[in-house]
Design an enzyme around this catalytic site. Structure first.
Site, PDB file in Angstrom:
ATOM      1  N   GLY A  18       0.813  -1.216   0.000  1.00 56.06           N
ATOM      2  CA  GLY A  18       0.000   0.000   0.000  1.00 56.06           C
ATOM      3  C   GLY A  18       0.847   1.267   0.000  1.00 56.06           C
ATOM      4  O   GLY A  18       0.672   2.154  -0.836  1.00 56.06           O
ATOM      5  N   ASP A  22      10.117  -6.564  -3.882  1.00 54.64           N
ATOM      6  CA  ASP A  22       8.936  -7.104  -3.215  1.00 54.64           C
ATOM      7  C   ASP A  22       8.883  -8.581  -3.548  1.00 54.64           C
ATOM      8  O   ASP A  22       9.597  -9.023  -4.455  1.00 54.64           O
ATOM      9  CB  ASP A  22       7.642  -6.399  -3.682  1.00 54.64           C
ATOM     10  CG  ASP A  22       6.571  -6.408  -2.602  1.00 54.64           C
ATOM     11  OD1 ASP A  22       6.154  -7.510  -2.187  1.00 54.64           O
ATOM     12  OD2 ASP A  22       6.163  -5.324  -2.148  1.00 54.64           O
ATOM     13  N   TYR A  66       3.714  -8.730  15.832  1.00 56.70           N
ATOM     14  CA  TYR A  66       4.120  -7.770  14.802  1.00 56.70           C
ATOM     15  C   TYR A  66       4.853  -6.581  15.447  1.00 56.70           C
ATOM     16  O   TYR A  66       5.954  -6.211  15.034  1.00 56.70           O
ATOM     17  CB  TYR A  66       2.877  -7.326  14.031  1.00 56.70           C
ATOM     18  CG  TYR A  66       3.065  -6.113  13.167  1.00 56.70           C
ATOM     19  CD1 TYR A  66       3.889  -6.150  12.042  1.00 56.70           C
ATOM     20  CD2 TYR A  66       2.404  -4.917  13.464  1.00 56.70           C
ATOM     21  CE1 TYR A  66       4.055  -5.029  11.239  1.00 56.70           C
ATOM     22  CE2 TYR A  66       2.556  -3.802  12.669  1.00 56.70           C
ATOM     23  CZ  TYR A  66       3.386  -3.852  11.561  1.00 56.70           C
ATOM     24  OH  TYR A  66       3.544  -2.741  10.776  1.00 56.70           O
ATOM     25  N   LYS A 120       8.854  -5.260  15.129  1.00 56.36           N
ATOM     26  CA  LYS A 120       9.286  -3.891  14.822  1.00 56.36           C
ATOM     27  C   LYS A 120      10.195  -3.354  15.932  1.00 56.36           C
ATOM     28  O   LYS A 120      11.123  -2.578  15.668  1.00 56.36           O
ATOM     29  CB  LYS A 120       8.071  -2.979  14.616  1.00 56.36           C
ATOM     30  CG  LYS A 120       7.236  -3.320  13.374  1.00 56.36           C
ATOM     31  CD  LYS A 120       8.051  -3.173  12.098  1.00 56.36           C
ATOM     32  CE  LYS A 120       7.232  -3.415  10.850  1.00 56.36           C
ATOM     33  NZ  LYS A 120       8.060  -3.340   9.614  1.00 56.36           N
TER      34      LYS A 120
HETATM   35  C1  15L Z   1       0.324  -0.944  10.981  1.00 54.51           C
HETATM   36  O1  15L Z   1       1.441  -1.101  11.439  1.00 54.51           O
HETATM   37  C2  15L Z   1      -0.126  -1.645   9.755  1.00 54.51           C
HETATM   38  O2  15L Z   1       0.946  -1.896   8.887  1.00 54.51           O
HETATM   39  C3  15L Z   1      -1.205  -0.896   9.027  1.00 54.51           C
HETATM   40  O3  15L Z   1      -1.790  -1.770   8.103  1.00 54.51           O
HETATM   41  C4  15L Z   1      -2.267  -0.302   9.946  1.00 54.51           C
HETATM   42  O4  15L Z   1      -3.054  -1.323  10.417  1.00 54.51           O
HETATM   43  C5  15L Z   1      -1.602   0.486  11.052  1.00 54.51           C
HETATM   44  O5  15L Z   1      -0.570  -0.211  11.681  1.00 54.51           O
HETATM   45  C6  15L Z   1      -2.568   0.966  12.140  1.00 54.51           C
HETATM   46  O6  15L Z   1      -2.240   0.828  13.308  1.00 54.51           O
HETATM   47  O7  15L Z   1      -3.615   1.495  11.796  1.00 54.51           O
END
Ligand code: 15L
Length: 266
Positions: A14, A34, A136, A140
């Site tokens: 995106g 990618d 996730y 990070k």
């Molecule tokens: C993120 O880290 C995601 O990559 C994104 O898709 C959103 O969901 C965003 O966080 C969010 O917290 O809205």
């Protein structure tokens, strides 16, 4: 032109699709990577698809680039295995390649989910302890920590962008605070690529929203000044979500629904 060759990973995603066209004017060659289809290379583009968990492929992808905008990897809460491969092994491979090749700077797409377990009535800055809200966010947090390690030991600079919600519009109450316009995303990435000295800096990637959870004082030297504001979406959002369940963890915590996604049966 500031860069002879810039690498954009996650270029089919995106934000990658947005930055693909927005970064091109700033470099002679934009290299795109990618695992999803990137289409055909346009003028001044070159394709270098690589799986982040494949160290040899990542080394080749990184060869000859001035700087990297790393958006590649898993971007949502998922089971452990894909996150381990793409976001932990993958980011290690990225930094090892940078060390071997002498890549000067990495702009790392971190996430607000590194601090997603702060509450929505707290203001968070970059020096407060991390509170990841899931696997996730944890991955990070690893990415931000490896950035510090590779700065201290090898002098590779990183700006970690704790991106909120970068989408065309803010569509929920939470997004009134977390939204970042694509124009501000471009401003943030360009500031991160061009600030003279960044060491490892952490910047929250949000627009200049009235509803505010983040304090960017420790990233101000990067020079990101957002110019958009989610306020114009507020009437539609409030009409759609007039009342929130204040006992729902997704309402209590900054990470929103991520805080209650999973666990997964691996
Ligand atoms: C993120 O880290 C995601 O990559 C994104 O898709 C959103 O969901 C965003 O966080 C969010 O917290 O809205």
């Amino acid at each position: 032109l500031r860069f002879s060759r810039l690498l954009l990973t996650g270029a089919a995603g995106g934000l990658g699709r947005e930055l693909r066209r927005r970064l091109k004017p700033y470099c002679d060659t934009l290299r795109l990577s990618d695992i999803a289809d990137l289409g055909a290379a346009g003028p001044g583009e070159e394709l270098a698809p690589a799986r982040m968990e494949d160290a040899d492929a990542v080394l080749e992808m990184m060869r000859g680039v001035d700087a990297v905008v790393h958006l590649g990897g898993v971007s949502t809460e998922q089971p452990w295995e894909p996150i381990l491969q793409a976001n932990i092994v993958g980011v290690y491979n990225l930094y090892e390649a940078a060390r071997k090749l002498g890549t000067r700077r990495i702009v790392f797409a971190s996430s607000n989910h590194v601090t997603g377990f702060y509450r929505q009535d707290e203001i968070v800055d970059a020096r407060m302890p991390m509170k990841p809200d899931g696997l996730y966010g944890l991955s990070k947090a690893f990415g931000e920590n490896i950035a510090t390690l590779y700065w201290e030991r090898y002098g590779i600079e990183t700006v970690s962008l704790r991106i909120g919600s970068s989408m065309p519009e803010a569509t929920t109450r939470r997004m009134l605070a977390t939204w970042m316009s694509y124009d501000d995303l471009e401003r943030l990435v360009m500031a991160s690529l061009t600030a003279p000295v960044v060491r490892h800096s952490v910047v929250f990637g949000v627009s200049d929203n009235h509803t505010r959870w983040y304090d960017n004082r420790y990233g101000d030297h990067v020079g990101y000044r957002p110019q958009d504001n989610s306020e114009r979406f507020r009437p539609a959002v409030e009409a759609k979500e007039p009342v929130l369940d204040r006992n729902d963890p997704a309402t209590v915590y900054q990470g929103g629904w991520f805080v209650r996604t999973g666990p997964f049966d691996n």
